[in-house]
Write a protein that holds these residues in place. Structure first.
Motif, PDB file in Angstrom:
ATOM      1  N   ALA A 359       0.807  -1.216   0.000  1.00 43.93           N
ATOM      2  CA  ALA A 359       0.000   0.000   0.000  1.00 43.93           C
ATOM      3  C   ALA A 359       0.836   1.260   0.000  1.00 43.93           C
ATOM      4  CB  ALA A 359      -0.930   0.008   1.221  1.00 43.93           C
ATOM      5  N   TYR A 360       2.057   1.176   0.498  1.00 42.01           N
ATOM      6  CA  TYR A 360       2.923   2.358   0.543  1.00 42.01           C
ATOM      7  C   TYR A 360       4.317   1.975   0.074  1.00 42.01           C
ATOM      8  CZ  TYR A 360       5.361   6.501   2.258  1.00 42.01           C
ATOM      9  OH  TYR A 360       6.131   7.625   2.338  1.00 42.01           O
ATOM     10  N   ASP A 361       4.979   1.135   0.848  1.00 40.69           N
ATOM     11  CA  ASP A 361       6.333   0.693   0.515  1.00 40.69           C
ATOM     12  C   ASP A 361       6.517  -0.657   1.174  1.00 40.69           C
ATOM     13  OD1 ASP A 361       8.961   0.421  -0.150  1.00 40.69           O
ATOM     14  OD2 ASP A 361       9.722   1.917   1.258  1.00 40.69           O
ATOM     15  N   GLY A 362       6.181  -1.723   0.435  1.00 42.42           N
ATOM     16  CA  GLY A 362       6.076  -3.012   1.082  1.00 42.42           C
ATOM     17  C   GLY A 362       4.738  -3.101   1.789  1.00 42.42           C
ATOM     18  N   PRO A 363       4.563  -4.059   2.694  1.00 44.44           N
ATOM     19  CA  PRO A 363       3.267  -4.211   3.386  1.00 44.44           C
ATOM     20  C   PRO A 363       3.103  -3.172   4.484  1.00 44.44           C
ATOM     21  CG  PRO A 363       4.818  -5.844   4.157  1.00 44.44           C
ATOM     22  CD  PRO A 363       5.518  -5.114   3.044  1.00 44.44           C
ATOM     23  N   THR A 364       3.143  -1.913   4.086  1.00 45.64           N
ATOM     24  CA  THR A 364       2.932  -0.802   5.015  1.00 45.64           C
ATOM     25  C   THR A 364       1.855   0.115   4.458  1.00 45.64           C
ATOM     26  OG1 THR A 364       4.583   0.659   4.012  1.00 45.64           O
ATOM     27  CG2 THR A 364       5.371  -0.883   5.689  1.00 45.64           C
ATOM     28  N   MET A 365       1.296   0.941   5.337  1.00 45.14           N
ATOM     29  CA  MET A 365       0.307   1.912   4.915  1.00 45.14           C
ATOM     30  C   MET A 365       0.493   3.176   5.738  1.00 45.14           C
ATOM     31  SD  MET A 365      -3.867   1.526   4.652  1.00 45.14           S
ATOM     32  CE  MET A 365      -3.725   0.137   3.512  1.00 45.14           C
ATOM     33  N   ALA A 366       0.340   4.323   5.077  1.00 41.26           N
ATOM     34  CA  ALA A 366       0.501   5.604   5.758  1.00 41.26           C
ATOM     35  C   ALA A 366      -0.634   5.835   6.748  1.00 41.26           C
ATOM     36  CB  ALA A 366       0.543   6.741   4.742  1.00 41.26           C
TER      37      ALA A 366
END
Length: 441
Positions: A359-366
């Motif tokens: 979602a952002y950079d790898g399995p991360t979300m802002a």
């Protein structure tokens, strides 16, 4: 309307754990300049990292940062990142888009902080010119150039290897980033000696990591931890020399890992030379975990007694000999997520099919996206952690309530302040304001 409806406040899951004393409790806080807090005579840090690649990738410019209102609530901006060359010197890589975005790109009036279009021939343009304008508008705001990070720590070990390499490395960093001697590239008119002088008043060393466990491409030597301490001392020596030359003060900081195993690689001599050290209070869990887990919890959760936590990290550095007032707690403006999560205990500590979709950079979300997600939301006040679960995906992140708990911890333990990674994930400045407010409690 409250965008973060709280889970029920009954039951052991939501009982607040008492804050334990690590040393002397901070003296009563008072306001100065109408904005910042002094505890025990110290200015508490509110620090935000600015990821310069997201000027292009996410259109988060210095003007966007200013429009968010965050700068008036920060004491220092950390500019990420400066690169270390294969020869172990500070440089601007010519085969990268950094020269253009950093100081060659001419901004038009609408995207410039002062509403004026850049001239084609001006010596300094791009983000650094915008940063200069930002600091002129907010004179209280310091700015450090952060070296390394996950992707650009490759050659730190080469730079720290010998007395001669350390002297050359530090000298090159001060020339480039503090004296502002920018290289000229591809016949562009920008660059030259001193064109960026005074934009940065500090250096941040984000070597990930001298004890190992960093990017697989990193050059490593068995004595890197000792070399790091010597490198920090050399930065302090040359910064003090520069201060005598210019009459200005320069800030030196380091970034430290939050995992207790990694912290053991550091020498307590580091703290003799730095103004403060940020502790990465996040990434305790991620796509490498097969079960859901908090990634930025203040305390070790009852369901996972072996888990890392901010408290454990802070204690490990205090046990090493770090002065509490030099430790700045890092908080994330992003969350970690998993998908295919079993429903027991609202997905907490449950098996998952794998990390959530990119979602952002790898399995991360802002944070700005997580706050808008649908699902049931839960505050684990005992662990100082928060999550959202929609029946399949499970995300853990810090919201303003968690920031409040962490700010209280900073005040009660006499720590040096709070830091957030990174500012484009909080484009309305909500977490930054929560940081500031929590340190006024």
């Amino acid at each position: 309307m409250n965008a973060f409806p709280s889970a029920p406040s009954t039951g052991s899951l939501f009982r607040r754990r008492p804050l334990l004393a690590l040393g002397a409790v901070a003296a009563a806080a008072v306001l100065i300049t109408g904005v910042f807090v002094v505890a025990n005579g110290r200015n508490l840090e509110r620090i935000g990292y600015f990821a310069d690649w997201n000027v292009a990738n996410r259109d988060f410019t210095v003007k966007e940062l200013d429009d968010s209102g965050a700068p008036e609530h920060l004491t220092r901006l950390m500019w990420a990142f400066g690169d270390v060359s294969p020869e172990g010197l500070c440089h601007v890589p010519g085969n990268h888009d950094q020269p253009w975005e950093l100081y060659q790109r001419r901004y038009d009036a609408g995207e410039s902080l002062d509403g004026r279009a850049d001239d084609y021939e001006q010596e300094l343009a791009g983000s650094l010119h915008q940063l200069r304008l930002l600091r002129q508008k907010h004179p209280h705001l310091g700015a450090s150039l952060s070296l390394g990070g996950w992707n650009w720590s490759t050659h730190f070990s080469t730079a720290a290897r010998t007395e001669e390499s350390r002297e050359a490395f530090v000298s090159s960093c001060l020339d480039l980033w503090l004296r502002g001697d920018l290289p000229v590239f591809e016949d562009e008119p920008q660059g030259g000696d001193g064109v960026a002088a005074g934009i940065f008043d500090g250096i941040d060393l984000d070597w990930e990591w001298p004890g190992g466990g960093g990017h697989p491409d990193n050059v490593e030597h068995p004595d890197d931890a000792a070399g790091f301490a010597l490198l920090v001392a050399e930065f302090r020596r040359q910064l003090d020399e520069l201060s005598r030359e210019t009459g200005a003060d320069y800030t030196l900081s380091v970034s430290l890992p939050g995992g207790t195993a990694a912290s053991g690689a550091y020498d307590d001599a580091v703290f003799d030379h730095v103004d403060f050290a940020t502790v990465q209070g996040y990434d305790f869990a991620g796509p490498w975990n097969e079960e859901t887990a908090y990634h930025s919890n203040l305390y070790t959760p009852g369901f996972d007694p072996d888990a890392d936590s901010v408290d454990r990290a802070v204690r490990s550095y205090l046990d090493m000999g770090a002065p509490p007032e030099k430790l700045v707690m890092g908080v994330p403006a992003f969350g970690r997520g998993w998908q295919g999560v079993a429903p027991a205990d609202a997905g907490r500590g449950q098996a998952a099919d794998g990390p959530a979709d990119d979602a952002y950079d790898g399995p991360t979300m802002a944070f700005s996206e997580l706050r808008e997600r649908e699902g049931r939301r839960f505050l684990d006040e005992e662990a100082g952690a928060y999550w959202v679960y929609d029946g399949d995906e499970w995300w853990t992140y810090d919201n303003p309530e968690v920031i409040r708990l962490k700010g209280e911890y900073v005040l009660e333990q006499g720590l040096g302040g709070l830091m957030v990674w990174n500012l484009d994930m909080d484009p309305e400045g909500e977490l930054v304001r929560a940081m500031d407010d929590s340190l006024k409690s």
